[in-house]
Design a protein around this motif. Sequence first.
Motif, short mmCIF file in Angstrom:
data_model
loop_
_atom_site.label_atom_id
_atom_site.label_comp_id
_atom_site.label_asym_id
_atom_site.label_seq_id
_atom_site.Cartn_x
_atom_site.Cartn_y
_atom_site.Cartn_z
N LEU A 103 28.23 44.24 41.88
CA LEU A 103 29.57 44.27 41.29
C LEU A 103 30.46 43.20 41.89
CD1 LEU A 103 30.19 48.13 41.03
CD2 LEU A 103 29.57 46.53 39.21
N GLU A 104 30.26 42.93 43.16
CA GLU A 104 31.03 41.86 43.79
C GLU A 104 30.70 40.51 43.18
OE1 GLU A 104 30.50 41.89 47.97
OE2 GLU A 104 31.46 43.83 48.27
N THR A 105 29.46 40.38 42.76
CA THR A 105 29.08 39.14 42.08
C THR A 105 29.74 39.08 40.70
OG1 THR A 105 26.94 39.15 43.22
CG2 THR A 105 27.14 37.77 41.25
N ALA A 106 29.81 40.23 40.07
CA ALA A 106 30.44 40.28 38.75
C ALA A 106 31.95 40.12 38.84
CB ALA A 106 30.09 41.60 38.07
N ALA A 107 32.55 40.57 39.95
CA ALA A 107 34.00 40.45 40.14
C ALA A 107 34.24 39.68 41.43
CB ALA A 107 34.65 41.84 40.21
N PRO A 108 34.14 38.36 41.40
CA PRO A 108 34.25 37.55 42.62
C PRO A 108 35.67 37.59 43.19
CG PRO A 108 34.22 36.13 40.69
CD PRO A 108 33.94 37.53 40.19
N PRO A 109 35.83 37.20 44.46
CA PRO A 109 37.16 37.23 45.10
C PRO A 109 38.20 36.41 44.34
CG PRO A 109 35.44 36.94 46.74
CD PRO A 109 34.76 36.85 45.41
N GLU A 110 37.78 35.31 43.70
CA GLU A 110 38.75 34.50 42.98
C GLU A 110 39.38 35.29 41.84
OE1 GLU A 110 35.61 33.69 43.47
OE2 GLU A 110 35.75 32.17 45.06
N TRP A 111 38.52 36.06 41.15
CA TRP A 111 39.03 36.86 40.04
C TRP A 111 39.91 38.00 40.54
CZ3 TRP A 111 38.11 42.03 38.75
CH2 TRP A 111 38.61 42.43 37.50
N VAL A 112 39.45 38.65 41.62
CA VAL A 112 40.24 39.75 42.19
C VAL A 112 41.59 39.22 42.70
CG1 VAL A 112 40.31 41.54 43.96
CG2 VAL A 112 38.17 41.03 42.78
N ASP A 113 41.57 38.02 43.26
CA ASP A 113 42.81 37.44 43.77
C ASP A 113 43.81 37.21 42.64
OD1 ASP A 113 44.12 36.32 46.24
OD2 ASP A 113 44.24 34.56 44.94
N GLN A 114 43.28 36.84 41.47
CA GLN A 114 44.18 36.70 40.32
C GLN A 114 44.81 38.03 39.94
OE1 GLN A 114 41.85 34.98 37.17
NE2 GLN A 114 41.68 32.97 38.15
N GLN A 115 44.02 39.08 40.02
CA GLN A 115 44.56 40.40 39.73
C GLN A 115 45.60 40.83 40.78
OE1 GLN A 115 43.42 41.16 36.72
NE2 GLN A 115 42.17 39.32 37.11
N LEU A 116 45.37 40.36 42.02
CA LEU A 116 46.31 40.66 43.10
C LEU A 116 47.69 40.09 42.78
CD1 LEU A 116 47.12 41.50 46.00
CD2 LEU A 116 46.22 39.31 46.77
N GLY A 117 47.72 38.88 42.24
CA GLY A 117 49.00 38.28 41.87
C GLY A 117 49.73 39.12 40.85
N GLY A 118 48.99 39.62 39.85
CA GLY A 118 49.62 40.47 38.85
C GLY A 118 50.15 41.76 39.46
N LEU A 119 49.37 42.34 40.37
CA LEU A 119 49.82 43.57 41.04
C LEU A 119 51.10 43.32 41.83
CD1 LEU A 119 49.48 46.47 42.03
CD2 LEU A 119 47.91 45.59 43.80
N ILE A 120 51.17 42.19 42.54
CA ILE A 120 52.36 41.88 43.33
C ILE A 120 53.57 41.68 42.41
CG2 ILE A 120 53.42 40.22 44.90
CD1 ILE A 120 51.36 42.04 46.17
N ASP A 121 53.33 41.06 41.24
CA ASP A 121 54.43 40.87 40.30
C ASP A 121 54.99 42.21 39.84
OD1 ASP A 121 54.22 38.14 40.49
OD2 ASP A 121 52.89 37.95 38.74
N VAL A 122 54.08 43.14 39.58
CA VAL A 122 54.53 44.48 39.16
C VAL A 122 55.32 45.14 40.29
CG1 VAL A 122 53.73 46.81 38.56
CG2 VAL A 122 52.70 44.81 37.47
N MET A 123 54.82 45.03 41.52
CA MET A 123 55.51 45.64 42.66
C MET A 123 56.85 44.95 42.92
SD MET A 123 52.49 46.54 45.39
CE MET A 123 53.63 47.53 46.34
N ALA A 124 56.90 43.62 42.73
CA ALA A 124 58.16 42.90 42.91
C ALA A 124 59.19 43.36 41.89
CB ALA A 124 57.92 41.40 42.81
N ASP A 125 58.75 43.55 40.64
CA ASP A 125 59.66 44.03 39.61
C ASP A 125 60.15 45.43 39.94
OD1 ASP A 125 61.05 43.60 37.24
OD2 ASP A 125 59.55 44.66 36.05
N TYR A 126 59.26 46.22 40.51
CA TYR A 126 59.64 47.58 40.92
C TYR A 126 60.63 47.54 42.09
CZ TYR A 126 59.10 52.28 42.88
OH TYR A 126 59.33 53.53 43.39
N LEU A 127 60.35 46.70 43.08
CA LEU A 127 61.22 46.63 44.26
C LEU A 127 62.61 46.11 43.91
CD1 LEU A 127 58.74 45.19 46.92
CD2 LEU A 127 59.73 47.48 46.87
N SER A 128 62.68 45.19 42.96
CA SER A 128 63.98 44.60 42.60
C SER A 128 64.77 45.49 41.66
CB SER A 128 63.77 43.24 41.94
OG SER A 128 63.06 43.38 40.73
#
Length: 674
Positions: free
Chosen positions: A283-308
């Motif tokens: 599964l890690e091969t199917a979802a490499p760190p680069e892809w997960v890191d992109q999802q991390l950015g989206g998650l942070i954006d959601v949390m930033a919108d929530y925090l603000s």
Amino acid sequence: MIWVRRLIAIVLATVLPVVMVAAIALQTVNRSTNPDFIKAELVKVDAYGFFYDDVLDTAVGDRIESELSLPEGLGQFKFDDPARARRVILDAIKETFPPDYTRRQVEDALDELIPYLKGQTDEFELRPRLDEQARGASRAITRAIDELDLSQQVIDNLLGPAIQDSLKDLSFGGARLNITPDRANAIANRIAPEEWVDAQIASALTEFVSWLTGDQDSFAVTIRLADRVPAASEEIKTLLRETNFTRFLFDSVVAPQLTRALGNLSVLSFDIKVTDAEVKAALETAAPPEWVDQQLGGLIDVMADYLSGGSDDLSFSIALEERRAATIGALNSLAQTKLRQAVAGLPGCASPTASAAVVSRLLALRMPECLPPGVNTDAVVSALTPVLEKELEGLIGVNFPKDVTFDRSTLEAQIGGDAFTAIDNARRLIAGGFTFTDADLKKNLAGPSSDGLNLDEIRQFFQPEFTVTQADFLDLVNRDQAAQAGTSAEFELIRSRIGTVVGLLWLLTLLPLVLAAVIGFLGGRQWTSRLAWASAALAISGLIVWIGLSVAFGRVQPILHDELVRSVNEISDQDERRVALAGIEKVDVVVADVAAGARGSARNWTLLGLFGIAAAAGLMYYARSARTGGSGSAGWLREKIRVGRKSGSMPAGPVRAQPAAGPETTGPGKQGTG
């Protein structure tokens, strides 16, 4: 018995210098406490320039040195150029309280207070108008902060350490963030740049001064952080990557969702066994760190919108549909590897019959029981792989989720409740802004005891209508003297007595003149001789006092000066010693002027006595001339003629003037010849 009277007069004359000294002392005290004299002396010694350029300069310099300590918890301001910092701060003080303003307030206070303290008036009123100075202070402080680059130090001394402290325990999956002070300051500078801090400080000062001067009844300084969330988001993303949050996000969120979606993959066809670790690796091969890191950015954006405060929803979805083919491919690779291992582990066929059975089993897509000699392993794997691919396609095609969605409860379960408590606190701070009100200020300054500062009383000083009167002064006297059981009534009694003395001062200063008049009446028989005795007593006494004061000042003043200098030289700080020595020089000037006034009074008595002596001599001469028939040269001439007649040296009878040489008149209208 004239000699007895004159003996008494002589005795009184010996007392006259003492009386004259007392009168001069009263005159000197009255003159020295005169508002005009004090104001003139302050200007003469340049007291206001000395206060700003020496006293304040030294005080600020001692406070600064290379750094300016702030109240506990606020750190310190450091200055690379202390001399420049001193100049900037002094300029701010001068802008807030200009020398002209200070001089005007001091002179107004002298004009009002001294007559009141001397009992000459029963009331006074001072209007310092500190509200105008407070408004000037706001502008001066803002300018000083900008010139000294103090906003940067606010960031480095306050915001940076706060960020470091808040992030020191940040960890995900056992990976803890190790943030240094320099890194924390760098983050602080990106989140809150200097120009933004400048604007916040200026706004806060304006709000505070408006409340302090009574323009508004309360103040609320709000520092809004919502507009800084985008910059903070980028920093948070960088920090989360450093804490290996990408791995944490995969292990805690993505992998569990995929594992549940895939179901049980532990045993596949051909009795191929797959471990959870092997599935996770696939599964890690199917979802490499680069892809997960992109999802991390989206998650942070959601949390930033929530925090603000822009959103109340913490839901976030990670699209997995695009990872379906990669997941199947990764699992196929895993299955083929396992299949190859299984085929490679088959024993060799011992007979032709067993070899023939291999072909039958492969045609039936079943795992052979042995491997014939010369048969390629890859051929067997290739023949059986479609079975595994179809099996995995079936499993994944049915169960593979299009996305994985998690919300607050999901995140809280993964991250922990304590972390979300901090997130909620941060949301309240960022979305609503940091607000500091007058109530907060009063609470902070009150302290644990009841002896804290009373801001309501302090605010009264800065109101436009603020005045200081004798009522305020007497109230202060009552409070200060409470420990000694003293009251304003005692102070008023003392002030009344001083007023009585000041009111009678003109009479007391005439005592030498009265005593001189008594001496004159006792020593003389006639008015001229009496004036001579009185004037001589005044002149001699004045001369004695003038010489005595000159000698006394000439001897005492250097001794006092040397003692003061000796005491000042014990001061270790060079700047403080310099200022104190300069202050002694100015005190010397004032003392010299006071002494000169006292000597001037003695000189005036002497001159008055000499004038009286001259007047008495003139009157005696005039009286003697009057007794001889005239006055001046005519009286002297008549006296000579009278004496000459008695001696026979001059003819008797009237003396006629001889005509001058020149033309003669022989009669009316006729002219003779010479």
